[in-house]
Design an enzyme around this catalytic site. Structure first.
Site, PDB file in Angstrom:
ATOM      1  N   TYR A  26      -5.653   8.507   0.034  1.00  0.00           N
ATOM      2  CA  TYR A  26      -5.369   7.342  -0.817  1.00  0.00           C
ATOM      3  C   TYR A  26      -4.267   7.687  -1.820  1.00  0.00           C
ATOM      4  O   TYR A  26      -3.366   6.886  -2.086  1.00  0.00           O
ATOM      5  CB  TYR A  26      -6.641   6.891  -1.555  1.00  0.00           C
ATOM      6  CG  TYR A  26      -6.377   5.724  -2.478  1.00  0.00           C
ATOM      7  CD1 TYR A  26      -6.104   4.468  -1.968  1.00  0.00           C
ATOM      8  CD2 TYR A  26      -6.352   5.897  -3.860  1.00  0.00           C
ATOM      9  CE1 TYR A  26      -5.821   3.396  -2.807  1.00  0.00           C
ATOM     10  CE2 TYR A  26      -6.082   4.832  -4.705  1.00  0.00           C
ATOM     11  CZ  TYR A  26      -5.820   3.583  -4.171  1.00  0.00           C
ATOM     12  OH  TYR A  26      -5.527   2.527  -5.009  1.00  0.00           O
ATOM     13  N   ARG A 167      -1.517   0.033   3.627  1.00  0.00           N
ATOM     14  CA  ARG A 167      -1.585   1.496   3.660  1.00  0.00           C
ATOM     15  C   ARG A 167      -2.482   1.895   4.830  1.00  0.00           C
ATOM     16  O   ARG A 167      -3.711   1.849   4.732  1.00  0.00           O
ATOM     17  CB  ARG A 167      -2.102   2.018   2.327  1.00  0.00           C
ATOM     18  CG  ARG A 167      -1.200   1.536   1.175  1.00  0.00           C
ATOM     19  CD  ARG A 167      -1.871   1.583  -0.153  1.00  0.00           C
ATOM     20  NE  ARG A 167      -1.056   0.901  -1.162  1.00  0.00           N
ATOM     21  CZ  ARG A 167      -1.382   0.831  -2.438  1.00  0.00           C
ATOM     22  NH1 ARG A 167      -2.486   1.407  -2.877  1.00  0.00           N
ATOM     23  NH2 ARG A 167      -0.606   0.201  -3.290  1.00  0.00           N
ATOM     24  N   HIS A 274       6.575   1.635  -6.645  1.00  0.00           N
ATOM     25  CA  HIS A 274       5.131   1.902  -6.590  1.00  0.00           C
ATOM     26  C   HIS A 274       4.857   3.151  -5.743  1.00  0.00           C
ATOM     27  O   HIS A 274       3.890   3.204  -4.977  1.00  0.00           O
ATOM     28  CB  HIS A 274       4.395   0.691  -6.003  1.00  0.00           C
ATOM     29  CG  HIS A 274       3.065   0.403  -6.651  1.00  0.00           C
ATOM     30  ND1 HIS A 274       2.850  -0.639  -7.498  1.00  0.00           N
ATOM     31  CD2 HIS A 274       1.876   1.048  -6.565  1.00  0.00           C
ATOM     32  CE1 HIS A 274       1.591  -0.650  -7.896  1.00  0.00           C
ATOM     33  NE2 HIS A 274       0.973   0.387  -7.350  1.00  0.00           N
ATOM     34  N   ARG A 277       4.263   2.636  -2.138  1.00  0.00           N
ATOM     35  CA  ARG A 277       2.936   2.156  -1.734  1.00  0.00           C
ATOM     36  C   ARG A 277       2.893   0.640  -1.527  1.00  0.00           C
ATOM     37  O   ARG A 277       1.858   0.087  -1.164  1.00  0.00           O
ATOM     38  CB  ARG A 277       1.895   2.547  -2.798  1.00  0.00           C
ATOM     39  CG  ARG A 277       1.789   4.039  -2.980  1.00  0.00           C
ATOM     40  CD  ARG A 277       1.092   4.416  -4.281  1.00  0.00           C
ATOM     41  NE  ARG A 277      -0.325   4.163  -4.307  1.00  0.00           N
ATOM     42  CZ  ARG A 277      -1.241   4.926  -3.699  1.00  0.00           C
ATOM     43  NH1 ARG A 277      -0.862   5.982  -3.022  1.00  0.00           N
ATOM     44  NH2 ARG A 277      -2.516   4.634  -3.801  1.00  0.00           N
ATOM     45  N   GLY A 328       2.762  10.297 -11.243  1.00  0.00           N
ATOM     46  CA  GLY A 328       1.456   9.816 -10.794  1.00  0.00           C
ATOM     47  C   GLY A 328       0.820  10.857  -9.883  1.00  0.00           C
ATOM     48  O   GLY A 328      -0.052  11.613 -10.283  1.00  0.00           O
ATOM     49  N   ARG A 329       1.341  10.925  -8.638  1.00  0.00           N
ATOM     50  CA  ARG A 329       0.744  11.882  -7.688  1.00  0.00           C
ATOM     51  C   ARG A 329       0.738  13.304  -8.261  1.00  0.00           C
ATOM     52  O   ARG A 329      -0.225  14.045  -8.048  1.00  0.00           O
ATOM     53  CB  ARG A 329       1.522  11.882  -6.374  1.00  0.00           C
ATOM     54  CG  ARG A 329       1.314  10.626  -5.532  1.00  0.00           C
ATOM     55  CD  ARG A 329       1.974  10.777  -4.178  1.00  0.00           C
ATOM     56  NE  ARG A 329       1.882   9.587  -3.354  1.00  0.00           N
ATOM     57  CZ  ARG A 329       2.798   8.608  -3.330  1.00  0.00           C
ATOM     58  NH1 ARG A 329       3.875   8.683  -4.104  1.00  0.00           N
ATOM     59  NH2 ARG A 329       2.633   7.569  -2.541  1.00  0.00           N
TER      60      ARG A 329
END
Ligand code: HOC
Length: 389
Positions: A26, A167, A274, A277, A328-329
């Site tokens: 995810y 996704r 995003h 994503r 983020g990641r």
């Protein structure tokens, strides 16, 4: 074990070992064929540094000014959904680390810790709130007034989610929020007992800020309940009147849209797809950054996200016109690998890489990083014919 992680890529490898596959995917995955996610990363790898020789760099200063406040380096912890699913320490840990190191943290509308609990976890931190504008004005108003009451300084309106991106990894993994018990997840449970134990003993995965969504919806089902496909410029006009703090619009990848948004009163934009994503095959964010900076001028705040996995990426983004990056990641890999300590490790890695690279470029202060320090040809001339990059 975390001290053995020398890079964010090492933290990613560790996260894969500690976290159920559906959860790791995810975070790691992206939309459709994941072309844009790969482009984001590849763009940073086309950067060449051009150092100034014989410049003293003792006593480096990595800090920058963001909305009138000093932050430790040009970096903001981005909003990420369901962060307690990645590790039970969740949003509170990320906000706590951000406060500790001196950079802002942005809480997501679909965060799994409430606006008020995140404030309690970072009482003196610079907290931002990311808004998914919903079709229900009462919900929007409730979120805004709570963020205001809890002293959040900056609102980040996300505009690239009119509908949910596709996704495929989540579909293949049967991801639901919270995870559903199936043969597959039970098998997963036996491989990641610590993750499951913590999940089962630290409460459900409620949205915390939004009313809870009943059952075990897929991320796509949540998106159709939350996102407003009718979102348009009038929502921005309304928000500008309603929100007295700083206002950023996130999810912009063309100079024309960025200019329009700033003209309508936003304080700036987050150049973002995003993390690849949502709309696959959109431009790599670094490729469009220089043109967007030129379109909005020096007065507007310009942030960038997508593909920032190394401190040198932050150097490049700053030199090419960004006030700061959002990660983020990068921190989620740390969170999955080691909870709060992993988030701190991710930050330390990026901060050390950033400072070292800045000094090797002959630059003592973040604020002296300039376009001349980077050779970069946006991959746009042929590839994005309608965008002047
Ligand atoms: C698809 C579920 O920004 C992400 C987050 C949260 C999106 C919420 C809706 O996963 O990209």
């Amino acid at each position: 074990r975390l001290e053995h992680a020398l890079t964010v890529r090492d933290l990613r490898a560790a996260a894969r070992r500690t976290t159920p596959r559906a959860v790791f995917d995810y975070v790691d995955g992206a939309a459709e064929e994941e072309i844009t996610a790969a482009r984001n990363v590849a763009a940073y790898r086309r950067v060449t540094f051009l150092p100034d020789a014989l410049r003293p760099v003792a006593d480096p200063d990595t800090s920058v000014e963001l909305f009138g406040s000093r932050v430790a380096m040009p970096l903001v912890f981005a909003p990420t959904g369901y962060t307690r699913m990645m590790h039970h320490h969740g949003e509170a840990a990320v906000a706590g680390v951000a406060e500790h190191v001196g950079v802002p943290y942005a809480l997501s509308t679909v965060g799994s810790t409430s606006i008020e609990d995140v404030r309690a976890a970072a009482p003196g931190g610079d907290l931002w709130f990311q808004l998914y504008f919903t079709a229900d004005p009462a919900v929007n108003e409730d979120l805004l007034s709570r963020a205001e009451a809890a002293g959040y300084s900056t609102l980040v309106l996300t505009v690239d989610t009119t509908v949910s991106g596709m996704r495929y990894r989540d579909v293949v993994n049967g991801l639901t929020i919270p995870p559903t018990l199936t043969a597959r997840t039970v098998l997963d449970m036996s491989r990641f007992p610590v993750w499951w134990f913590n999940k089962l003993t630290t409460g459900g995965l409620t949205f915390a800020s939004l009313a809870d969504v009943p059952g075990n919806p897929t991320p796509g089902e949540v998106a159709s309940m939350v996102f407003d496909p009718g979102l348009g410029l009038t929502a921005l006009d309304w928000l500008r009147r309603r929100w007295r703090g700083n206002l950023l619009v996130k999810g912009v990848t063309t100079p024309a849209s960025a200019a329009e948004i700033v003209e309508r009163g936003a304080d700036g934009v987050v150049v973002s797809n995003h993390g690849g994503r949502q709309l696959d095959r959109s431009a790599a964010t670094l490729d469009v950054l220089p043109a967007i900076r030129a379109a909005v001028g020096r007065q507007a705040t310009v942030l960038i996200d997508g593909g920032v996995l190394h401190g040198q990426d932050v150097v490049a983004a700053r030199a090419l016109g960004a006030d700061a990056v959002m990660i983020g990641r990068a921190y989620l890999y740390g969170l999955m690998a080691g909870g709060r300590d992993g988030v701190l490790r991710a930050y330390e890695i990026l901060a050390q890489e950033y400072q070292r690279s800045m000094q090797l470029l002959g630059v003592r202060r973040s604020e002296d990083l300039a376009e001349r320090h980077v050779a970069f040809a946006p991959h746009g001339a042929g590839e994005y014919p309608n965008v002047s990059v």
